[in-house]
Design a protein around this motif. Structure first.
Motif, PDB file in Angstrom:
ATOM      1  N   GLU A  86      24.852  11.897  36.999  1.00 18.02           N
ATOM      2  CA  GLU A  86      24.197  10.615  37.167  1.00 18.02           C
ATOM      3  C   GLU A  86      23.666  10.434  38.584  1.00 18.02           C
ATOM      4  O   GLU A  86      23.221   9.368  38.938  1.00 18.02           O
ATOM      5  N   GLN A  87      23.709  11.492  39.387  1.00 21.87           N
ATOM      6  CA  GLN A  87      23.205  11.436  40.747  1.00 21.87           C
ATOM      7  C   GLN A  87      22.111  12.476  40.932  1.00 21.87           C
ATOM      8  O   GLN A  87      22.034  13.466  40.200  1.00 21.87           O
ATOM      9  N   GLU A  88      21.270  12.229  41.908  1.00 20.54           N
ATOM     10  CA  GLU A  88      20.234  13.193  42.243  1.00 20.54           C
ATOM     11  C   GLU A  88      20.212  13.407  43.749  1.00 20.54           C
ATOM     12  O   GLU A  88      20.536  12.517  44.527  1.00 20.54           O
ATOM     13  N   VAL A  89      19.836  14.598  44.155  1.00 20.79           N
ATOM     14  CA  VAL A  89      19.779  14.951  45.566  1.00 20.79           C
ATOM     15  C   VAL A  89      18.402  14.619  46.116  1.00 20.79           C
ATOM     16  O   VAL A  89      17.376  15.021  45.545  1.00 20.79           O
ATOM     17  N   VAL A  90      18.381  13.847  47.207  1.00 19.37           N
ATOM     18  CA  VAL A  90      17.126  13.451  47.848  1.00 19.37           C
ATOM     19  C   VAL A  90      17.107  14.025  49.259  1.00 19.37           C
ATOM     20  O   VAL A  90      18.075  13.876  50.013  1.00 19.37           O
ATOM     21  N   GLU A  91      16.030  14.668  49.638  1.00 21.25           N
ATOM     22  CA  GLU A  91      15.897  15.260  50.966  1.00 21.25           C
ATOM     23  C   GLU A  91      15.320  14.240  51.930  1.00 21.25           C
ATOM     24  O   GLU A  91      14.207  13.746  51.744  1.00 21.25           O
ATOM     25  N   ILE A  92      16.094  13.904  52.953  1.00 20.34           N
ATOM     26  CA  ILE A  92      15.629  12.977  53.971  1.00 20.34           C
ATOM     27  C   ILE A  92      14.768  13.706  54.995  1.00 20.34           C
ATOM     28  O   ILE A  92      13.682  13.248  55.370  1.00 20.34           O
ATOM     29  N   GLU A  93      15.272  14.848  55.437  1.00 16.37           N
ATOM     30  CA  GLU A  93      14.557  15.771  56.308  1.00 16.37           C
ATOM     31  C   GLU A  93      14.984  17.173  55.904  1.00 16.37           C
ATOM     32  O   GLU A  93      15.980  17.331  55.192  1.00 16.37           O
ATOM     33  N   PRO A  94      14.259  18.197  56.317  1.00 16.22           N
ATOM     34  CA  PRO A  94      14.671  19.557  55.961  1.00 16.22           C
ATOM     35  C   PRO A  94      16.115  19.836  56.363  1.00 16.22           C
ATOM     36  O   PRO A  94      16.487  19.691  57.522  1.00 16.22           O
ATOM     37  N   GLY A  95      16.931  20.189  55.388  1.00 14.80           N
ATOM     38  CA  GLY A  95      18.341  20.485  55.638  1.00 14.80           C
ATOM     39  C   GLY A  95      19.240  19.268  55.656  1.00 14.80           C
ATOM     40  O   GLY A  95      20.452  19.398  55.867  1.00 14.80           O
ATOM     41  N   LYS A  96      18.677  18.076  55.430  1.00 16.91           N
ATOM     42  CA  LYS A  96      19.466  16.849  55.438  1.00 16.91           C
ATOM     43  C   LYS A  96      19.266  16.127  54.111  1.00 16.91           C
ATOM     44  O   LYS A  96      18.226  15.471  53.911  1.00 16.91           O
ATOM     45  N   ASN A  97      20.236  16.292  53.233  1.00 17.64           N
ATOM     46  CA  ASN A  97      20.132  15.754  51.883  1.00 17.64           C
ATOM     47  C   ASN A  97      21.214  14.710  51.624  1.00 17.64           C
ATOM     48  O   ASN A  97      22.305  14.753  52.213  1.00 17.64           O
ATOM     49  N   VAL A  98      20.914  13.797  50.722  1.00 17.47           N
ATOM     50  CA  VAL A  98      21.888  12.793  50.287  1.00 17.47           C
ATOM     51  C   VAL A  98      21.849  12.718  48.769  1.00 17.47           C
ATOM     52  O   VAL A  98      20.847  13.078  48.138  1.00 17.47           O
ATOM     53  N   GLN A  99      22.954  12.266  48.193  1.00 13.48           N
ATOM     54  CA  GLN A  99      23.027  12.058  46.752  1.00 13.48           C
ATOM     55  C   GLN A  99      22.875  10.566  46.472  1.00 13.48           C
ATOM     56  O   GLN A  99      23.590   9.745  47.046  1.00 13.48           O
ATOM     57  N   VAL A 100      21.960  10.232  45.602  1.00 12.87           N
ATOM     58  CA  VAL A 100      21.663   8.842  45.267  1.00 12.87           C
ATOM     59  C   VAL A 100      21.868   8.652  43.774  1.00 12.87           C
ATOM     60  O   VAL A 100      21.435   9.484  42.965  1.00 12.87           O
ATOM     61  N   ALA A 101      22.531   7.578  43.398  1.00 12.21           N
ATOM     62  CA  ALA A 101      22.758   7.297  41.983  1.00 12.21           C
ATOM     63  C   ALA A 101      21.425   7.038  41.285  1.00 12.21           C
ATOM     64  O   ALA A 101      20.522   6.394  41.838  1.00 12.21           O
ATOM     65  N   ARG A 102      21.330   7.504  40.066  1.00 10.53           N
ATOM     66  CA  ARG A 102      20.084   7.351  39.312  1.00 10.53           C
ATOM     67  C   ARG A 102      19.896   5.938  38.765  1.00 10.53           C
ATOM     68  O   ARG A 102      18.766   5.518  38.495  1.00 10.53           O
ATOM     69  N   ASP A 103      20.996   5.208  38.584  1.00 12.15           N
ATOM     70  CA  ASP A 103      20.899   3.920  37.900  1.00 12.15           C
ATOM     71  C   ASP A 103      20.728   2.740  38.846  1.00 12.15           C
ATOM     72  O   ASP A 103      20.775   1.588  38.406  1.00 12.15           O
ATOM     73  N   ILE A 104      20.515   2.958  40.157  1.00 10.08           N
ATOM     74  CA  ILE A 104      20.284   1.833  41.054  1.00 10.08           C
ATOM     75  C   ILE A 104      18.854   1.346  40.899  1.00 10.08           C
ATOM     76  O   ILE A 104      17.953   2.106  40.503  1.00 10.08           O
ATOM     77  N   CYS A 105      18.635   0.074  41.224  1.00  8.12           N
ATOM     78  CA  CYS A 105      17.298  -0.492  41.043  1.00  8.12           C
ATOM     79  C   CYS A 105      16.321   0.106  42.056  1.00  8.12           C
ATOM     80  O   CYS A 105      16.710   0.633  43.107  1.00  8.12           O
ATOM     81  N   THR A 106      15.045   0.008  41.739  1.00  9.60           N
ATOM     82  CA  THR A 106      14.012   0.637  42.562  1.00  9.60           C
ATOM     83  C   THR A 106      13.975   0.064  43.972  1.00  9.60           C
ATOM     84  O   THR A 106      13.841   0.800  44.959  1.00  9.60           O
ATOM     85  N   THR A 107      14.133  -1.269  44.094  1.00  4.28           N
ATOM     86  CA  THR A 107      14.077  -1.904  45.419  1.00  4.28           C
ATOM     87  C   THR A 107      15.214  -1.409  46.307  1.00  4.28           C
ATOM     88  O   THR A 107      15.003  -1.065  47.480  1.00  4.28           O
TER      89      THR A 107
END
Length: 224
Positions: A124-145
């Motif tokens: 239920e999470q996806e990996v988002v790249e903030i900068e090269p080599g710096k990733n975070v996991q963000v829940a898929r079910d949070i609102c767009t805003t």
């Protein structure tokens, strides 16, 4: 306010009554303000320090007596051992019943909480790249805003966060230092090795390796 058993009690009001202590001519009467509480107890009335001070009374639990001055003489109130034992035994039984009742309620609350807890699994999470080599996991079910604001905050303050164990430099001992005050000559305590299960062992091993590489921990050998 708290009762003698340590539990919270809530006053329902106050009442002023004449209190008479003593036997025969050696009696003394004072107006006493009692705080009325609804609490399980073997005692109907408990005298506090203000009343004892006003009567200039001295209590002895060993002799089960209260003595106080009366017109240049000494008045006294004698306790009764059988009654004291019954009151004490009843108080212990009330506390035990309350402890068992609270224990059952706590177990029920914990079981209910365990059923209501929702775990976010990896799918239920996806990996988002903030900068090269710096990733975070963000829940898929949070609102767009919320998602947009969160990612924008991370990108704006990317230099504030530590993105690896190597970036955690720790705190200088001049600022704060943790010590274990162990008695000299104390013998080490040997405990059994604890197993957390295959999945948790893998995660623990990975975290330990990262901390070793970053130099935050070091291996220490103890006698078996």
């Amino acid at each position: 306010m708290f009762g003698f058993a340590g539990h919270a009690v809530y006053p329902e009001g106050e009442i002023a009554l004449p209190l008479t202590l003593g036997i025969g001519d050696l009696r003394k009467t004072v107006m006493t303000t009692f705080t009325v509480v609804h609490a399980p107890s073997s005692y109907n009335v408990i005298l506090g320090r203000p009343t004892m001070n006003e009567m200039k009374a001295v209590a002895s639990t060993y002799h089960q007596k209260i003595k106080f001055p009366v017109r240049g003489q000494v008045g006294e109130v004698k306790g009764d051992q059988p009654s004291s034992r019954r009151c004490y035994g009843e108080t212990v039984r009330v506390d035990q019943k309350k402890a068992r009742r609270e224990g059952k309620e706590k177990e029920h609350q914990e079981e209910t909480h365990e059923r209501e807890v929702h775990f976010v699994v990896e799918e239920e999470q996806e990996v988002v790249e903030i900068e090269p080599g710096k990733n975070v996991q963000v829940a898929r079910d949070i609102c767009t805003t919320t998602r947009v604001n969160l990612l924008q905050c991370l990108k704006t303050n990317v230099d504030v966060f530590a993105w690896s164990q190597k970036e955690l430099f720790g705190i200088s001992p001049r600022v704060a230092e943790h010590k274990l005050n162990i008695l000299p000559g104390s013998r080490p305590v040997k405990q059994k090795k604890r197993h957390f299960g295959p999945e948790k062992d893998k995660v623990i091993e990975k975290q330990v390796e990262e901390l070793l590489k970053a130099g935050h921990i070091r291996e220490v050998h103890f006698p078996s």
